[in-house]
Design a protein around this motif. Structure first.
Motif, PDB file in Angstrom:
ATOM      1  N   ALA A  47       0.815  -1.206   0.000  1.00  0.00           N
ATOM      2  CA  ALA A  47       0.000   0.000   0.000  1.00  0.00           C
ATOM      3  C   ALA A  47       0.853   1.262   0.000  1.00  0.00           C
ATOM      4  O   ALA A  47       0.589   2.202  -0.762  1.00  0.00           O
ATOM      5  N   PRO A  53      -2.862  -2.984  -3.982  1.00  0.00           N
ATOM      6  CA  PRO A  53      -3.335  -3.970  -3.012  1.00  0.00           C
ATOM      7  C   PRO A  53      -2.325  -5.112  -2.842  1.00  0.00           C
ATOM      8  O   PRO A  53      -1.425  -5.306  -3.669  1.00  0.00           O
ATOM      9  N   CYS A 119      -4.462 -11.061   0.267  1.00  0.00           N
ATOM     10  CA  CYS A 119      -4.334 -10.832   1.702  1.00  0.00           C
ATOM     11  C   CYS A 119      -4.899 -12.036   2.435  1.00  0.00           C
ATOM     12  O   CYS A 119      -5.893 -12.636   1.994  1.00  0.00           O
TER      13      CYS A 119
END
Length: 285
Positions: A47, A53, A119
């Motif tokens: 970020a 992302p 993530c």
């Protein structure tokens, strides 16, 4: 004592060791005033460094350079570094581990995700075949000297996650992480299958895992807690509020009272501490 062995000793001490996610040198400067350990979060680095992302954009030389800067400014901090999947290739993973250990990292986290990665608390994660991941993990373990290695699985099926956790606990990895854990009961089951191997828990605001205190985690047998994004998300919220206020005030800056608030004096004092850490202590008579 090496950085890796210092972290290893801390992990095996009673209680749960907190490591705070930092995303740049300024956030690290603030975190160092409150905690003894930092987590170099892939989410935060993607970020802050790229404005992208956390889906696999990080280039390993950028991460190594960041860790070098961190270690230069914070010689006494534990530095656990997220290296995602080892940047895909086994040889690259081993080279990165060697480079990070030379740079002063205390440990690394190596995950079993397939590309495109996500993530750990996002939907759509896929994992490598277990044997393929274990081969990569074993190569990294054979490469490190004293570096702490955290073996991470991103399996979303509970039984598969437990199977993988048990498998990596049987290796020479120092710590096990099952990311995206959804319940306290799941933590208890992981703790049971990995035996005496240290356990790491990842907390992220808005993520899938329950919000637990360090005391609660300690009672569950969790040895390390990483807080990936409190600095990043707090900065996001504070910057948005500050700029909204600046716009509403027609560009007039708010008054910073002496001794409170953050202005140029407070920011300079914070950064001067980083210089002071690098100065040798005067010789004693």
């Amino acid at each position: 004592m090496t950085y890796g062995n210092r972290l290893r000793k801390q992990i095996t001490a009673p209680g749960t060791t907190p490591l705070i996610g930092v995303y740049d040198m300024y956030s690290a400067s603030v975190a160092a005033q409150h905690y003894d350990g930092m987590f170099v979060s892939g989410f935060g680095f993607a970020a802050s460094y790229y404005g992208l992302p956390d889906i696999g954009f990080i280039a390993w030389p950028d991460m190594v350079a960041f860790v070098q800067r961190l270690r230069g400014a914070f010689p006494g901090q534990h530095l656990l570094v997220d290296i995602d999947d080892g940047y895909v290739d086994v040889e690259v993973a081993c080279h990165v581990v060697e480079s990070l250990e030379r740079a002063g990292a205390s440990g690394v986290i190596l995950e079993d995700q397939k590309r495109p990665r996500r993530c750990g608390h996002a939907e759509g994660k896929q994992v490598l075949p277990l044997d393929e991941y274990l081969d990569k993990l074993e190569a990294v373990l054979a490469t490190r000297r004293d570096l702490v290695v955290v073996a991470r699985t991103d399996a979303t099926d509970e039984e598969d996650a437990l199977r993988r956790a048990k498998a990596v606990a049987a290796t020479a990895a120092d710590v096990v992480l099952v990311d995206g854990v959804r319940s306290v009961e799941w933590i208890r089951r992981i703790r049971d299958v990995i035996g005496d191997k240290p356990l790491l828990f990842n907390q992220i605001a808005g993520g899938k895992s329950p919000r637990l205190s360090l005391g609660e985690l300690s009672e569950l047998g969790v040895d390390v807690a990483i807080y990936s994004t409190p600095c990043l998300f707090a900065a996001h919220e504070a910057m948005d509020a500050a700029l909204t206020g600046l716009k509403a005030a027609d560009g007039r800056l708010p008054l910073v009272e002496p001794g409170s608030g953050v202005g140029v004096a407070a920011a300079t004092r914070l950064l001067e501490r980083n210089v002071a850490r690098l100065r040798p202590e005067p010789a004693r008579a």
